[in-house]
Design a protein around this motif. Structure first.
Motif, mmCIF file in Angstrom:
data_model
loop_
_atom_site.group_PDB
_atom_site.id
_atom_site.type_symbol
_atom_site.label_atom_id
_atom_site.label_comp_id
_atom_site.label_asym_id
_atom_site.label_seq_id
_atom_site.Cartn_x
_atom_site.Cartn_y
_atom_site.Cartn_z
ATOM 1 N N ARG A 76 -3.177 10.574 -1.456
ATOM 2 C CA ARG A 76 -3.748 11.685 -1.037
ATOM 3 C C ARG A 76 -2.804 12.604 -0.302
ATOM 4 N N VAL A 113 -1.836 -1.513 -4.145
ATOM 5 C CA VAL A 113 -3.155 -0.546 -3.677
ATOM 6 C C VAL A 113 -2.606 0.469 -3.294
ATOM 7 N N LYS A 144 -10.462 3.176 2.282
ATOM 8 C CA LYS A 144 -8.599 2.100 1.158
ATOM 9 C C LYS A 144 -8.248 1.031 2.695
ATOM 10 N N GLU A 157 -11.400 -1.070 1.523
ATOM 11 C CA GLU A 157 -10.431 -1.955 0.286
ATOM 12 C C GLU A 157 -9.340 -2.773 0.048
ATOM 13 N N ILE A 158 -7.780 -2.589 1.256
ATOM 14 C CA ILE A 158 -7.063 -3.808 1.608
ATOM 15 C C ILE A 158 -8.098 -4.270 2.075
ATOM 16 N N VAL A 190 0.528 -1.452 -0.026
ATOM 17 C CA VAL A 190 0.501 0.608 -0.335
ATOM 18 C C VAL A 190 0.751 0.731 -0.028
ATOM 19 N N GLN A 249 -2.659 5.144 -3.277
ATOM 20 C CA GLN A 249 -4.159 6.094 -2.840
ATOM 21 C C GLN A 249 -3.294 7.497 -2.976
ATOM 22 N N VAL A 276 -4.305 5.673 5.310
ATOM 23 C CA VAL A 276 -4.621 5.732 4.377
ATOM 24 C C VAL A 276 -6.728 5.929 4.773
#
Ligand SMILES: Nc1nc2c(ncn2[C@@H]2O[C@H](COP(=O)(O)OP(=O)(O)OP(=O)(O)O)[C@@H](O)[C@H]2O)c(=O)[nH]1
Ligand SMILES: [Mg+2]
Length: 596
Positions: free
Chosen positions: A213, A209, A226, A229-230, A183, A211, A222
């Motif tokens: 941000r 993954v 997220k 999602e992870i 991530v 993101q 995160v």
């Protein structure tokens, strides 16, 4: 007997807990209604985690009370290809019924029949976790959160028997391997590198993954979407480690582990792990262990909880240690010990360095991005140079000066018979945290004291230009930006990347550049000659005839120079040798032929 942390627990509650031992549980049920109700109520009153271990006949084996972060689990006899015959039901006072990373690792490590977690709250819910076999490997399997009645009517015995049959059939059952989801909020490049780093730790990457941000979230790094999602990616890919590309705080690690139910580590932890695996010298090993301990000490709240129940795996092991007792005081003691030992070793190194310096052995360091081929090149050059049997012994002798402490340095001989040392360094990576540079002073120290650097670049990689710049900036940082450097464009056998032109442009007129292949031997003699030409000459070849009355001189030539030929003649010993320039005056009287 109630185990765990009974400090401050009232006698009435302890007495009530004691009655649990008398309550029988039906074999098919995770725990009887009575036990469940009791631990729900007492855990609510005390706000502490309560855990009950029950055997397969339904008899209570152990009752434990802890804080929300620590419950000791019973010691179980773990047999191969069989479950332990123990199930554990316990409460999560924080209300979240999902199995935590601790729960899952307890399930796997102790081969529990089943582990159940109850999230406290107005409507308590329960999750059941089982150990099963998936593609020949042990795997954890968890239910969705259920209300208590559904959970209690779940026939766990049926499931346990089924899983155990799978285990008995299993060809080769091993502990589940670690598999990671990466991530990051940074660029894909940086994540690609993280993937390489994971690979260097034998940690396959199942998914990535990203993101976008601007500012990291305080609690989870995160955003909450997220995190979900992870979680999904973890389940889909059956991964059990999450690696974040940036440094996490202890709180973030703890929050994420709680939410995701798997081990969470960050980039620094991973880099330290790689360094730990690569560190060769005793000193480097100690340095890394020290850095790991310090990094962990600052994040104890997070990693500490996972480590109290499990051992092993990335981020939990120091070099040479299988289990680290995580306890601030202990760590601090350990840090003191290590520091003391390091000081001792540094002392020895100093002496060795002085030794080398009085021998005027010149030092060359191989630097470069990770995977550039430094170690391969060092070994190849060592092979070539030790082919010549005349210098072999001298090389061996010089090697012994430091081989005991540091296997990253080898002595090699140049064509002019000069003995030099070649030091391999740990590969540089992007975002090298500052305290790690500190920890690696032992390796980089050699770079600082070097007479010449060989910057090895993987010229077949499209990232080579960026990597070269990263290496340059680290060199700059340790004050080595202006050192004599040879640029070795390595891996030319694989074909050159289009970025090589840019690299040439970058170094043109500044450093010598040479194309080599450490693997198939291309231009290796040439690079040795380039090293020979670039290293400032400090030795001269002399031919002397030393009278037998002056034999002392011979020992000084042997000790401080390199003898090339020696012959006993009527009027004395004829010697052809390389000697340090500053010794020349001693031999002036006896020169024959004249020196070069
Ligand atoms: N094709 C090819 N492969 C090479 C060459 N030199 C090294 N390699 C390969 O590149 C990989 C990395 O080589 P290493 O020597 O371990 O690289 P390193 O720079 O020491 O890496 P770190 O220790 O991680 O910093 C290995 O798989 C080598 O076999 C080369 O000239 N050609
Ligand atoms: Mg290497």
């Amino acid at each position: 007997m109630i185990s765990g942390n009974i400090d401050g627990i009232r006698k009435r509650i302890l007495d009530e807990l004691e009655t649990i031992f008398e309550i029988k549980t039906p074999k098919y049920q995770i725990a009887s209604q009575e036990i469940t109700d009791l631990i729900l109520r007492l855990s609510g009153e005390t706000e502490r985690e309560i855990s009950v271990a029950i055997d397969r006949r339904g008899k209570v084996q152990e009752v434990t009370i802890g804080d929300s972060s620590s419950v000791s689990l019973p010691l179980l006899d773990v047999k191969e290809r069989k479950l332990s015959g123990t199930r554990i039901i316990h409460t999560h006072p924080n209300g979240n019924p999902r199995l935590s990373a601790l729960d899952v690792s307890a399930l796997v490590k102790m081969k529990l029949d089943c582990i159940a977690a109850i999230g406290l709250g107005e409507e308590p819910t329960m999750v059941l976790g089982f150990l099963t076999v998936d593609e020949g490997r042990l795997a954890a399997q968890a239910t969705q959160p259920m209300d208590i009645q559904s959970a209690l009517s779940f026939d766990i015995l049926d499931r346990i028997t089924f899983n155990e049959t799978l285990m008995k059939q299993g060809e080769s059952i091993s502990e589940p391997e670690e598999r990671a989801v990466l991530v990051g909020i940074d660029t894909e490049d940086s994540l690609e590198e993280l993937r390489e780093l994971a690979k260097a730790c034998n940690l396959p990457v199942a998914d990535i993954v990203i993101q976008n941000r601007e500012r990291p979230d305080n609690a989870f790094f995160v955003g909450s979407g997220k995190v979900r999602e992870i979680g999904e990616r973890l389940q889909l890919t059956r991964s059990n480690v999450v690696i974040f590309d940036d440094e996490l705080t202890g709180t973030q690690i703890r929050n994420l582990e709680e939410q995701l139910g798997v081990k969470v580590i960050d980039r620094t932890t991973l880099i330290l792990e790689i360094f730990a695996r690569r560190a060769r010298s005793r000193e480097a090993k100690l340095q890394v262990e020290l850095a790991q301990l310090k990094y962990r000490m600052n994040r104890l709240i997070g990693l500490g909880t996972v480590m109290s129940r499990t051992g092993g795996g990335i981020g939990t092991k120091g070099p040479g240690e299988t289990k680290l007792e995580i306890d601030r005081r202990r760590i601090r003691e350990k840090v003191t010990d290590l520091t003391r030992e390091l000081t001792k070793i540094t002392g020895v190194r100093e002496v060795q360095r002085e030794n080398r310096e009085t021998n005027e052995i010149q030092k060359v360091s191989l630097v470069g991005y990770t995977n550039a081929g430094k170690s391969t090149l060092r070994n190849a050059l060592y092979e070539i140079s030790s082919k010549d049997s005349v210098v072999k012994e001298k090389v061996f002798e010089a090697d012994m000066l430091f081989a005991t402490l540091d296997t990253t340095t080898r002595a090699i001989a140049l064509r002019d018979k000069r003995i030099i040392t070649l030091t391999d360094t740990v590969g540089f990576v992007r975002k090298l945290p500052h305290d790690i540079i500190e920890a690696f002073k032992s390796t980089l120290e050699e770079v600082v004291f070097s007479d010449l650097l060989v910057h090895v670049i993987d010229a077949s990689s499209d990232d080579a230009y960026k990597q070269a710049i990263t290496v340059d900036s680290v060199l700059e940082e340790i004050g080595c930006g202006d050192k004599d450097t040879i640029i070795a464009l390595n891996k030319v056998d694989k074909g050159l990347s289009f970025v090589v032109d840019d690299i040439r442009e970058l170094y043109e007129g500044k450093h010598k550049i040479i194309e080599i292949s450490a693997k198939n031997g291309k231009n290796l003699e040439l690079i040795l000659d380039m090293i020979m030409e670039t290293l400032p000459r400090t030795h001269s070849a002399i031919e002397v005839l030393v009278p037998y009355s002056e034999q002392k001189l011979l020992s000084s030539i042997r000790a401080r120079g390199t003898v090339i030929a020696e012959e006993y003649r009527e009027d004395g010993t004829y010697v052809k040798a390389e000697v340090p320039d500053r010794d020349l005056y001693m031999y002036e009287k006896f020169l024959i032929g004249g020196n070069e």
